[in-house]
Design a protein around this motif. Structure first.
Motif, PDB file in Angstrom:
ATOM      1  N   GLN A  97       0.684  -1.151   0.091  1.00  0.00           N
ATOM      2  CA  GLN A  97       0.165  -0.400   0.084  1.00  0.00           C
ATOM      3  C   GLN A  97       1.164   1.412   0.050  1.00  0.00           C
ATOM      4  O   GLN A  97       2.107   1.292   1.102  1.00  0.00           O
ATOM      5  N   ARG A 138       2.582   0.537  -7.392  1.00  0.00           N
ATOM      6  CA  ARG A 138       2.160  -0.157  -5.464  1.00  0.00           C
ATOM      7  C   ARG A 138       2.909  -1.456  -5.926  1.00  0.00           C
ATOM      8  O   ARG A 138       2.721  -1.967  -7.149  1.00  0.00           O
ATOM      9  N   GLY A 174       6.812  -3.802   9.181  1.00  0.00           N
ATOM     10  CA  GLY A 174       5.355  -3.290   9.230  1.00  0.00           C
ATOM     11  C   GLY A 174       4.689  -3.237   7.779  1.00  0.00           C
ATOM     12  O   GLY A 174       4.126  -2.282   8.936  1.00  0.00           O
ATOM     13  N   ARG A 175       4.704  -3.135   6.663  1.00  0.00           N
ATOM     14  CA  ARG A 175       3.592  -2.419   6.054  1.00  0.00           C
ATOM     15  C   ARG A 175       2.598  -3.062   5.684  1.00  0.00           C
ATOM     16  O   ARG A 175       3.033  -4.364   5.666  1.00  0.00           O
ATOM     17  N   ASP A 176       1.977  -2.132   5.377  1.00  0.00           N
ATOM     18  CA  ASP A 176       0.884  -2.362   4.911  1.00  0.00           C
ATOM     19  C   ASP A 176       0.414  -3.314   3.716  1.00  0.00           C
ATOM     20  O   ASP A 176       1.112  -2.715   2.879  1.00  0.00           O
ATOM     21  N   ILE A 177      -0.575  -3.973   3.514  1.00  0.00           N
ATOM     22  CA  ILE A 177      -0.139  -4.754   1.918  1.00  0.00           C
ATOM     23  C   ILE A 177      -1.318  -5.391   2.146  1.00  0.00           C
ATOM     24  O   ILE A 177      -2.267  -5.287   2.725  1.00  0.00           O
ATOM     25  N   THR A 178      -1.917  -5.620   0.809  1.00  0.00           N
ATOM     26  CA  THR A 178      -3.026  -6.938   0.453  1.00  0.00           C
ATOM     27  C   THR A 178      -2.617  -7.438  -0.375  1.00  0.00           C
ATOM     28  O   THR A 178      -1.584  -7.684  -1.696  1.00  0.00           O
ATOM     29  N   ALA A 214      -6.737  -8.010   3.738  1.00  0.00           N
ATOM     30  CA  ALA A 214      -5.393  -7.510   4.268  1.00  0.00           C
ATOM     31  C   ALA A 214      -4.180  -7.489   5.342  1.00  0.00           C
ATOM     32  O   ALA A 214      -4.653  -8.832   5.908  1.00  0.00           O
ATOM     33  N   SER A 215      -3.454  -7.041   5.283  1.00  0.00           N
ATOM     34  CA  SER A 215      -2.230  -8.312   6.153  1.00  0.00           C
ATOM     35  C   SER A 215      -1.321  -6.971   6.671  1.00  0.00           C
ATOM     36  O   SER A 215      -1.311  -6.050   6.492  1.00  0.00           O
ATOM     37  N   THR A 216      -0.119  -7.261   6.851  1.00  0.00           N
ATOM     38  CA  THR A 216       1.395  -6.829   6.929  1.00  0.00           C
ATOM     39  C   THR A 216       2.159  -7.821   7.413  1.00  0.00           C
ATOM     40  O   THR A 216       2.000  -8.801   7.682  1.00  0.00           O
ATOM     41  N   ASP A 252       5.239  -9.601   8.388  1.00  0.00           N
ATOM     42  CA  ASP A 252       5.442  -9.340  10.274  1.00  0.00           C
ATOM     43  C   ASP A 252       6.851 -10.160  10.462  1.00  0.00           C
ATOM     44  O   ASP A 252       7.474  -9.804  11.109  1.00  0.00           O
ATOM     45  N   ARG A 298     -11.613   0.526  -2.792  1.00  0.00           N
ATOM     46  CA  ARG A 298     -11.250   1.086  -1.669  1.00  0.00           C
ATOM     47  C   ARG A 298     -11.263   2.384  -1.846  1.00  0.00           C
ATOM     48  O   ARG A 298     -10.884   3.159  -0.633  1.00  0.00           O
TER      49      ARG A 298
END
Length: 345
Positions: A82, A89, A120-124, A141-143, A145, A339
């Motif tokens: 994201q 992207r 820690g980056r926001d991802i889809t 949606a995830s991050t 880890d 979105r």
């Protein structure tokens, strides 16, 4: 092999009694009832399974079942990072590696390592699952880890187990109007402008296209909506009259489209060999609408020595009745619109 004596003995056996016939009919009836019950039970479980694979999935067990299917089928996972609106992207193509109790691990294709700035980056995440003959597409949606490098040249990312999965539609039936900023142009060959089949691979030998769509310059048709299995184009009545156009069902056309792929910052070009499915006039908008289904598709064939496009190579439509690269592009644009404008998708 039976002898003549065995055959004679068989034909001289006494006929079955009424009691024997009654028992035989009871057995036949019970067998039919058993088969009917088995069919109903199987149908109920099939419906239950389909519920797991559609809609907005929140049940933990159903989520794990879907992910298990994706891992078993070795489905490809796409991880989109994201970013702020207007920025490219980055997309990582990944393969399933490990499904744990509270996390999933994906192996990044074509990438040897990944810096810790991704933590820690926001991802889809996008992936698909085959259910019977259908391909169902999911996203969550995830991050990031964790990042692991189990061996030289292999990189894994660790994601938490998703709390929900979203399935908007099956990709083959998902239709969108191409966003203007991502539709770069197109051309249509039809009727007398259609190349002969033996020249399909040599674009230089094709006649000039019947219609062109060049953004800001010449718009003789528009792509009204597009899916992974078909397309609808609209031609203004003035163009139809000027060029004396006629479209009939079952006729064939070739549609070339140029699309912008912001994830890879490149142009995607498709040639779509289509069959006309339906034709109708929108009198209020003064447009002729032509709905077409894909029969085959082609992409530029690279010359290994020059890396330039020469001829094109034609490919069969997948078993799921979709052009997979086009399907991926459509799904990403759909989720992008969803979105930014939740009420439109």
């Amino acid at each position: 092999m039976p002898t003549l004596k065995d055959i004679q003995t068989f034909f001289h056996m006494p006929t079955m009694s009424e009691e024997g016939i009654r028992v035989w009919l009871w057995c036949l009836g019970l067998s039919c009832i058993f088969l009917l019950i088995a069919f109903i039970v199987k149908f109920i479980f099939s419906l239950r399974e389909r519920r797991y694979y559609s809609g907005h999935v929140l049940d933990e067990k159903a989520i794990r079942n879907i992910l298990n299917s994706a891992f078993d089928q070795r489905s490809n996972f796409e991880v989109q990072v994201q970013t702020a609106p207007g920025h490219r992207r980055p997309t990582l193509r990944c393969s399933p590696e490990y499904l744990g109790p509270s996390s999933i691990s994906l192996e990044i294709n074509g990438l040897r390592s990944l810096s810790n700035t991704w933590l820690g980056r926001d991802i889809t995440v996008f992936f698909s699952v085959k259910v019977n003959k259908d391909t169902v597409f999911y996203t969550f949606a995830s991050t990031v880890d964790g990042i692991r490098q189990p061996s030289q040249g292999i990189c894994h990312i660790i994601l938490p187990m998703p709390g929900s999965l979203e399935n908007k539609q099956k990709r083959a039936f998902l239709r969108i109007s191409p966003p203007p900023e991502h539709f770069l142009g197109g051309a249509l060959w039809h009727n007398k402008s259609m190349p002969s089949p033996e020249k399909f691979n040599e674009i230089a030998l094709w006649p000039l296209p019947e219609l062109l769509s060049l953004s800001g310059r010449l718009v003789q048709f528009q792509v009204a909506d597009i899916s992974a299995g078909g397309v609808r184009i609209s031609v203004p009545n003035s163009v139809v009259a000027e060029r004396d156009l006629q479209f009939f069902t079952v006729e064939q056309s070739i549609l070339m489209i140029d699309l912008n792929d912001p994830e890879q910052n490149q142009r995607l070009r498709f040639w779509l060999h289509c069959r006309v499915q339906n034709v109708w006039v929108d009198h209020s908008a003064r447009l002729l609408n032509i709905g077409m289904q894909y029969m085959a598709w082609a992409r530029p064939r690279k010359n290994p020595s020059t890396q330039e496009s020469g001829t094109i190579e034609w490919l069969r439509i997948a078993a799921s009745s979709e052009v997979e690269p086009l399907s991926n592009w459509i799904m990403r644009r759909h989720l992008e619109i969803f979105r930014e404008h939740p009420g439109l998708a």
